[in-house]
Design a protein around this motif. Structure first.
Motif, PDB file in Angstrom:
ATOM      1  N   MET A   1      -2.853  -8.500   2.388  1.00 40.94           N
ATOM      2  CA  MET A   1      -3.495  -7.280   1.859  1.00 40.94           C
ATOM      3  C   MET A   1      -2.671  -6.066   2.263  1.00 40.94           C
ATOM      4  SD  MET A   1      -7.340  -5.772   2.475  1.00 40.94           S
ATOM      5  CE  MET A   1      -8.114  -7.062   1.505  1.00 40.94           C
ATOM      6  N   PHE A   2      -2.386  -5.193   1.294  1.00 46.17           N
ATOM      7  CA  PHE A   2      -1.622  -3.973   1.555  1.00 46.17           C
ATOM      8  C   PHE A   2      -2.576  -2.793   1.740  1.00 46.17           C
ATOM      9  CE2 PHE A   2       1.511  -6.700  -0.351  1.00 46.17           C
ATOM     10  CZ  PHE A   2       2.680  -6.390   0.323  1.00 46.17           C
ATOM     11  N   ARG A   3      -2.232  -1.940   2.693  1.00 42.42           N
ATOM     12  CA  ARG A   3      -3.068  -0.788   2.991  1.00 42.42           C
ATOM     13  C   ARG A   3      -2.498   0.459   2.317  1.00 42.42           C
ATOM     14  NH1 ARG A   3      -7.122   0.428   6.087  1.00 42.42           N
ATOM     15  NH2 ARG A   3      -7.096  -1.661   6.974  1.00 42.42           N
ATOM     16  N   VAL A   4      -3.351   1.143   1.564  1.00 41.80           N
ATOM     17  CA  VAL A   4      -2.970   2.346   0.836  1.00 41.80           C
ATOM     18  C   VAL A   4      -3.645   3.558   1.469  1.00 41.80           C
ATOM     19  CG1 VAL A   4      -3.042   3.560  -1.387  1.00 41.80           C
ATOM     20  CG2 VAL A   4      -2.712   1.076  -1.334  1.00 41.80           C
ATOM     21  N   MET A   5      -2.894   4.609   1.716  1.00 46.25           N
ATOM     22  CA  MET A   5      -3.477   5.887   2.112  1.00 46.25           C
ATOM     23  C   MET A   5      -3.559   6.753   0.863  1.00 46.25           C
ATOM     24  SD  MET A   5      -2.387   8.706   5.027  1.00 46.25           S
ATOM     25  CE  MET A   5      -1.155   9.618   4.084  1.00 46.25           C
ATOM     26  N   LEU A   6      -4.774   7.061   0.425  1.00 48.10           N
ATOM     27  CA  LEU A   6      -5.013   7.882  -0.754  1.00 48.10           C
ATOM     28  C   LEU A   6      -5.342   9.304  -0.298  1.00 48.10           C
ATOM     29  CD1 LEU A   6      -5.575   8.362  -3.791  1.00 48.10           C
ATOM     30  CD2 LEU A   6      -7.906   7.517  -3.382  1.00 48.10           C
ATOM     31  N   VAL A   7      -4.482  10.258  -0.662  1.00 46.66           N
ATOM     32  CA  VAL A   7      -4.720  11.664  -0.314  1.00 46.66           C
ATOM     33  C   VAL A   7      -5.170  12.369  -1.584  1.00 46.66           C
ATOM     34  CG1 VAL A   7      -3.780  13.700   0.826  1.00 46.66           C
ATOM     35  CG2 VAL A   7      -2.822  11.439   1.343  1.00 46.66           C
ATOM     36  N   GLU A   8      -6.471  12.590  -1.702  1.00 45.11           N
ATOM     37  CA  GLU A   8      -7.068  13.100  -2.943  1.00 45.11           C
ATOM     38  C   GLU A   8      -8.373  13.814  -2.619  1.00 45.11           C
ATOM     39  OE1 GLU A   8      -7.933  14.414  -6.146  1.00 45.11           O
ATOM     40  OE2 GLU A   8      -6.309  12.969  -6.555  1.00 45.11           O
ATOM     41  N   ASP A   9      -8.520  15.042  -3.152  1.00 47.98           N
ATOM     42  CA  ASP A   9      -9.727  15.816  -2.857  1.00 47.98           C
ATOM     43  C   ASP A   9     -10.802  15.691  -3.942  1.00 47.98           C
ATOM     44  OD1 ASP A   9      -8.007  17.269  -4.601  1.00 47.98           O
ATOM     45  OD2 ASP A   9      -9.157  19.088  -4.198  1.00 47.98           O
ATOM     46  N   ASP A  10     -10.478  15.077  -5.076  1.00 45.01           N
ATOM     47  CA  ASP A  10     -11.448  14.868  -6.141  1.00 45.01           C
ATOM     48  C   ASP A  10     -12.272  13.618  -5.800  1.00 45.01           C
ATOM     49  OD1 ASP A  10     -12.769  14.020  -8.499  1.00 45.01           O
ATOM     50  OD2 ASP A  10     -11.293  15.015  -9.763  1.00 45.01           O
ATOM     51  N   GLU A  11     -13.517  13.827  -5.372  1.00 43.37           N
ATOM     52  CA  GLU A  11     -14.331  12.718  -4.878  1.00 43.37           C
ATOM     53  C   GLU A  11     -14.574  11.656  -5.950  1.00 43.37           C
ATOM     54  OE1 GLU A  11     -17.936  14.101  -3.154  1.00 43.37           O
ATOM     55  OE2 GLU A  11     -16.933  15.377  -1.672  1.00 43.37           O
ATOM     56  N   ARG A  12     -14.819  12.096  -7.183  1.00 50.19           N
ATOM     57  CA  ARG A  12     -15.110  11.156  -8.264  1.00 50.19           C
ATOM     58  C   ARG A  12     -13.889  10.289  -8.571  1.00 50.19           C
ATOM     59  NH1 ARG A  12     -14.932  11.267 -13.907  1.00 50.19           N
ATOM     60  NH2 ARG A  12     -16.565  10.052 -14.938  1.00 50.19           N
ATOM     61  N   VAL A  49       1.524   5.107   0.021  1.00 54.19           N
ATOM     62  CA  VAL A  49       0.818   6.390  -0.011  1.00 54.19           C
ATOM     63  C   VAL A  49       0.658   6.820  -1.463  1.00 54.19           C
ATOM     64  CG1 VAL A  49       0.910   8.840   0.600  1.00 54.19           C
ATOM     65  CG2 VAL A  49       1.696   7.115   2.241  1.00 54.19           C
ATOM     66  N   VAL A  50      -0.587   7.142  -1.845  1.00 56.75           N
ATOM     67  CA  VAL A  50      -0.870   7.738  -3.152  1.00 56.75           C
ATOM     68  C   VAL A  50      -1.305   9.170  -2.871  1.00 56.75           C
ATOM     69  CG1 VAL A  50      -2.286   7.663  -5.236  1.00 56.75           C
ATOM     70  CG2 VAL A  50      -1.543   5.529  -4.148  1.00 56.75           C
ATOM     71  N   LEU A  51      -0.538  10.133  -3.398  1.00 56.19           N
ATOM     72  CA  LEU A  51      -0.655  11.515  -2.943  1.00 56.19           C
ATOM     73  C   LEU A  51      -0.849  12.478  -4.105  1.00 56.19           C
ATOM     74  CD1 LEU A  51      -0.254  13.668  -0.656  1.00 56.19           C
ATOM     75  CD2 LEU A  51       2.212  13.452  -1.069  1.00 56.19           C
ATOM     76  N   ASP A  52      -1.964  13.200  -4.099  1.00 58.44           N
ATOM     77  CA  ASP A  52      -2.194  14.268  -5.068  1.00 58.44           C
ATOM     78  C   ASP A  52      -1.332  15.467  -4.674  1.00 58.44           C
ATOM     79  OD1 ASP A  52      -3.238  15.737  -7.128  1.00 58.44           O
ATOM     80  OD2 ASP A  52      -5.092  16.265  -6.086  1.00 58.44           O
ATOM     81  N   ARG A  72      10.065   5.661   5.487  1.00 56.78           N
ATOM     82  CA  ARG A  72      10.511   5.282   4.151  1.00 56.78           C
ATOM     83  C   ARG A  72       9.382   4.618   3.368  1.00 56.78           C
ATOM     84  NH1 ARG A  72      13.660   8.200   2.143  1.00 56.78           N
ATOM     85  NH2 ARG A  72      13.872   6.647   0.485  1.00 56.78           N
ATOM     86  N   VAL A  73       8.151   4.774   3.785  1.00 58.82           N
ATOM     87  CA  VAL A  73       7.021   4.189   3.074  1.00 58.82           C
ATOM     88  C   VAL A  73       7.023   4.650   1.614  1.00 58.82           C
ATOM     89  CG1 VAL A  73       5.433   6.078   3.648  1.00 58.82           C
ATOM     90  CG2 VAL A  73       4.511   3.807   3.170  1.00 58.82           C
ATOM     91  N   PRO A  74       6.729   3.749   0.662  1.00 57.96           N
ATOM     92  CA  PRO A  74       6.674   4.169  -0.752  1.00 57.96           C
ATOM     93  C   PRO A  74       5.581   5.219  -0.977  1.00 57.96           C
ATOM     94  CG  PRO A  74       6.849   1.790  -0.599  1.00 57.96           C
ATOM     95  CD  PRO A  74       6.600   2.284   0.797  1.00 57.96           C
ATOM     96  N   ILE A  75       5.931   6.273  -1.714  1.00 60.20           N
ATOM     97  CA  ILE A  75       4.995   7.367  -2.017  1.00 60.20           C
ATOM     98  C   ILE A  75       4.880   7.512  -3.528  1.00 60.20           C
ATOM     99  CG2 ILE A  75       4.501   9.835  -1.785  1.00 60.20           C
ATOM    100  CD1 ILE A  75       6.206   9.833   0.756  1.00 60.20           C
TER     101      ILE A  75
END
Length: 232
Positions: A1-12, A49-52, A72-75
């Protein structure tokens, strides 16, 4: 399982992304503010990392640069902006891919899977200059043998085409002006009239079926950019 950090302020949107990715066995940590992202990244060490870009506290471009300075984590960048300048800027800050809003979860999943494959088969850092074998997705290059393979097929390049390709891959995600390219290839400056680089770029794009200029991007008024994430 891969861990993603999602940086997003839109709750929906964040809830939609988290639910979808978790159904495909990704673990997702949500960070709602840009100024909290770096500390969370350092504490959790995510795989992706998924980044808004438009975030409270700190702009996503700054967050991208902060993370890239230590990892060097993928962004993958998300944004509602329609200006192509954002894509170029994100790549220059070290992002690996770029998805525009409104986000289609299946497209996001597909892009993340590409980045996961890259984790399993790391891309060689061409900019290091001391590695003979280079790889960007499905593009393989051997410096010493001057061999180029694209999707497991050999690509025949002329001497000048190979030189141009090497100039581009040694600066992935960076805009190179015609002057930059001419100096690296021939040791001369661009006189404002020489169209040889433009013609070579066109020939190189045809070699790799780059009809939409996604692999080698044109940045109008500035030059050309080799996009590392497009070579899948």
């Amino acid at each position: 399982m891969f861990r993603v950090m999602l940086v997003e302020d839109d709750e929906r949107l964040a809830s939609l992304i988290i639910e979808y990715l978790q159904s495909y066995e990704f673990a997702v940590d949500l960070v709602p503010r840009g100024d909290l992202a770096l500390a969370h990244f350092q504490a959790s060490s995510p795989d992706l990392v998924v980044l808004d870009l438009m975030l409270p506290g700190l702009d996503g471009m700054v967050v991208c640069r902060q993370i890239r300075e230590i990892s060097r984590v993928p962004i993958l960048i998300l944004t509602a902006r329609e200006d192509s300048y954002d894509e170029v800027s994100a790549l220059e800050q070290g992002a690996d891919d770029f998805v525009s809003k409104p986000v289609q979860p299946r497209i996001l999943l597909a892009r993340l899977r590409v980045l996961v494959r890259r984790i399993a088969s790391p891309v060689v850092n061409a900019a290091a200059g001391d590695t003979d074998q280079l790889q960007f997705g499905a593009l393989y290059i051997s410096r010493s043998d001057r061999l180029v393979h694209w999707r497991q097929e050999a690509i025949e390049l002329s001497n000048t085409e190979f030189k141009l390709l090497m100039v581009l891959v040694e600066s992935p995600g960076k805009v190179l002006s015609r002057d930059d390219i001419l100096k690296k290839m021939r040791g001369i400056e661009f006189d404002g009239l020489d169209r040889s680089i433009d013609n070579l770029i066109s020939r190189l794009r045809r070699r790799f079926d780059d009809q939409n200029s996604e692999k080698i991007k044109t940045v109008w008024g500035e030059g050309y950019l080799f996009s590392p994430s497009a070579w899948e």
